[in-house]
Design an enzyme around this catalytic site. Structure first.
Site, mmCIF file in Angstrom:
data_model
loop_
_atom_site.group_PDB
_atom_site.id
_atom_site.type_symbol
_atom_site.label_atom_id
_atom_site.label_comp_id
_atom_site.label_asym_id
_atom_site.label_seq_id
_atom_site.Cartn_x
_atom_site.Cartn_y
_atom_site.Cartn_z
ATOM 1 N N LYS A 287 -14.135 0.103 -4.468
ATOM 2 C CA LYS A 287 -15.155 0.461 -3.471
ATOM 3 C C LYS A 287 -16.278 1.275 -4.101
ATOM 4 O O LYS A 287 -17.458 1.049 -3.824
ATOM 5 C CB LYS A 287 -14.525 1.272 -2.337
ATOM 6 C CG LYS A 287 -13.770 0.444 -1.323
ATOM 7 C CD LYS A 287 -13.390 1.315 -0.127
ATOM 8 C CE LYS A 287 -12.487 0.574 0.843
ATOM 9 N NZ LYS A 287 -12.027 1.434 1.941
ATOM 10 N N HIS B 206 9.843 -26.408 -1.202
ATOM 11 C CA HIS B 206 9.274 -27.537 -1.918
ATOM 12 C C HIS B 206 8.038 -27.103 -2.706
ATOM 13 O O HIS B 206 7.189 -27.920 -3.044
ATOM 14 C CB HIS B 206 8.932 -28.660 -0.938
ATOM 15 C CG HIS B 206 10.136 -29.166 -0.206
ATOM 16 N ND1 HIS B 206 10.731 -30.364 -0.474
ATOM 17 C CD2 HIS B 206 10.899 -28.602 0.766
ATOM 18 C CE1 HIS B 206 11.784 -30.532 0.310
ATOM 19 N NE2 HIS B 206 11.907 -29.476 1.074
ATOM 20 N N GLU C 224 0.820 -1.226 0.000
ATOM 21 C CA GLU C 224 0.000 0.000 0.000
ATOM 22 C C GLU C 224 0.845 1.263 0.000
ATOM 23 O O GLU C 224 0.425 2.298 -0.514
ATOM 24 C CB GLU C 224 -0.930 0.030 1.234
ATOM 25 C CG GLU C 224 -2.195 -0.753 1.034
ATOM 26 C CD GLU C 224 -3.281 -0.445 2.066
ATOM 27 O OE1 GLU C 224 -3.042 0.333 3.012
ATOM 28 O OE2 GLU C 224 -4.379 -1.002 1.924
#
Lengths: 424, 424
Positions: free
Chosen positions: B413, B300, B279
């Site tokens: 948003k 792995h 951010e």
């Protein structure tokens, strides 16, 4: 059962280039079907689905029933492909908070944390423990070390260690077969021709998954159905579209593929996918770097970067239908100003959040697919597993790498064993 | 307490270019100290450490003691910076398997999963529940929605809801202050000038952390000590070296920074770091994409890619000293061939795995730093938090972005609220 939405992808690809890729995609697909490409002998994970071993499924279910009856904990010892698949399926299909019936499924030997392994044996003390050790060679450091401690634990506490320890290993050779022979442990076979990251639908994954109370026959046949569908030389399928699209993104300079799961239970599928794609493609300085996020959580962490950071990302949403969750009711006191959501369920609101995000990210120049699971059930998850296994094989061949080896994993291991003084 | 090893970094940086960067690094550091740069008014997270509020720490500890005595569960409702810090510190400093004394700390409103929120309220049923709702505005969708359900739950089941609900919000305004006034909830203040991702050492993080039984005074003063050290215009410190190095990597075309934690309990610190860096830097099409792995587990899985995939990665190891774990003993039956490790602890073996990996990845052209924590305790974690907060501010200024805003979070948003039909 599975649908791939490419709405926010096509605008980012040159239609002509994408169209011209079709013959190469078909070739790569046929190369997989014919086992004629690099690593072709390592594609038994596919052929075994075309000839299901129902007797094995029934045998595993029976052993799992015994574990569920007698154990408080099934301790699964394995690393990489020997645990990621089981963990992914169990996380997806069992509750997060509510303790399910049957044993707790715990993992060990999947890292070398001193804190975890100290805690683990304290935690197990006084509980009825079964152990499933999962390793083809038996010589991978993490699981072999944890198994040494787990064996001692079981032998000291129980009078039936031979019944409580179950070995999942190669047909012969390695270090677990002699241990098994000497101690009378039960054994399940990891078939030759199945690499770790493709082994979830062998006993490697199936025994822990069955012990968690999941219907492994549905899971297995979910994969079988899709393997059969894709077992046609001229098949057209979303798995091939996904492989082709991501190959083109790779060739045009994209660096990272972010899988964003819209349901936290699917985060383990993300971790399994990360290994599958990272190990299969990440060689010869090629491949998209696979990263995993959980939305909407990480919209409040990685979201800023995805929207406005360096433009080298592609995104794959994984969403699931089928559960509505709590429904918002109208409150007389609307101080929190949420009455406008009255009548909407969590699922409906989550769905809108997803749609808004996929659109906003595309507008921010992040191409994105959406893979939708019609239900969160064993059959659908089986299909998801095969979808990605087939897709990564095709995209690996498009990239001109062997999707079935992992030569780079040896580099640190050699240095590590040398420093630890392991005898040859 | 904290040391940064740059051994596997310096070979990848042009020494002259790196040296020439020093004045710019000092400028960026001073800009932060003087609060004279972009977003300078949002650096109260730093100045508050230079003038510790001991009375607040004592007050929080007292409330936490009450919660620990009376609650089975503390339900923390928040998203992004309102939960990642608490979760990171709690995961780092409390056991993974063994149930600690005191309440379970659960989170809600950190996503919109219908499955999780259905399960959650079933799980809470019959338990003594306290709720801490954490939101500056009170209008963020996920936490406000979860809080509506949590309030109803507490009001229906307990005769003292005003005591059981604790609000952490801005000094005034927003939607939680009126709710608090109307219902008599206790309140802690999120100070102005502290953004979500920098808020872990305010009541946002400190109340849940204290309720988990962690000494918040040690945590806080671990950060204070480092903030004081770095509060000198001519400070030279590893946090500045890290910021400068990663800026240069960014400028020379690296795309992704992978934090690899060598201890699973630190994975939450990785998630917190991911928000902090993602951010703060990820804007104006700049910034390194932050990703997190846990080793040796992910050696792995991602290990193959890190060793041999596209060469656009830098890596930051996070390792911790101080706990030895189980020690390998010599067995008469050496069928598992591990007797060569006899006398070695898990910590010693993990350490060798780390050293081998750092060297192998550097040889594979992945530059890597190592940040070592001398102990896994509250004071050290406090220092880690400040280390990264200071470093990201400096690297943000080097990148010429405002490290303290997050304009891109609004895009999805707006679309979401519009589709949901939220009234203006």
């Amino acid at each position: 059962m599975l649908t791939l939405d490419r709405r926010h992808v096509t605008d980012f690809l040159n239609a002509e280039t994408r169209g011209a890729l079709a013959p190469r995609v078909r070739d790569a697909h046929r190369t997989l079907l014919n086992a004629s490409g690099a690593g072709g002998s390592e594609t038994v994970w596919r052929t075994m689905l075309l000839d299901p071993n129902d007797a094995l499924l029934a045998d595993l279910a029976q052993t799992a029933a015994e574990i569920r009856e007698r154990a408080d904990v099934l301790l699964c010892i394995g690393i990489g492909g020997s645990y990621l698949g089981a963990q992914a399926v169990i996380d997806a299909l069992t509750p997060t908070l509510l303790k399910p019936d049957g044993p707790e499924i715990l993992f060990a030997g999947h890292h070398l944390s001193p804190r975890y392994h100290t805690e683990l044996f304290k935690y197990l003390d006084g509980k009825s423990v079964y152990v499933n050790v999962i390793s083809k060679s038996g010589s991978t450091l993490e699981p072999s070390l944890a198994f040494r401690f787990a064996r001692q634990f079981v032998e000291e506490r129980f009078d039936d260690p031979g019944r409580r320890i179950i070995v999942t290993t190669g047909p012969e050779g390695g270090l677990l077969n002699p241990l098994r022979d000497a101690n009378g442990y039960r054994k399940y076979v990891i078939p030759d021709g199945v690499g770790g990251r493709f082994s979830v639908l062998t006993p490697v994954g199936l025994l822990p998954i069955a012990a968690a109370g999941i219907d492994i026959r549905s899971l297995f046949y979910g994969a079988v159905d899709l393997a059969r569908t894709l077992n046609a030389p001229d098949a057209e399928h979303a798995a091939l579209d996904y492989a082709a699209d991501r190959y083109l993104f790779h060739e045009t300079g994209y660096k990272t593929e972010l899988m964003a799961v819209m349901e936290p239970r699917l985060k383990g599928i993300g971790a399994w996918w990360q290994q599958l794609f990272g190990e299969s493609e990440g060689k010869q300085h090629r491949g998209l770097f696979p990263s995993v996020a959980q939305y909407t959580t990480d919209l409040h962490s990685l979201g800023q970067y995805v929207q406005q950071g360096q433009r080298t990302l592609v995104e794959l949403f994984l969403r699931v239908e089928g559960t509505q969750g709590p429904v918002v009711s109208e409150l007389a006191d609307n101080t929190d100003q949420l009455n406008y959501l009255a009548g909407k369920s969590y699922a409906a609101i989550n769905e809108v959040a997803y749609e808004a995000t996929a659109e906003a990210h595309a507008e921010g120049d992040v191409p994105n697919w959406t893979l939708t699971l019609g239900h969160l059930d064993a059959q659908t998850i089986g299909a998801v597993l095969y979808f990605f296994e087939h897709a990564v094989s095709v995209s690996g061949y498009l990239l001109d790498v062997n999707p079935f080896n992992q030569p780079g994993v040896e580099n640190y291991k050699q240095k590590m064993f040398s420093r630890l003084g392991r005898p040859d």
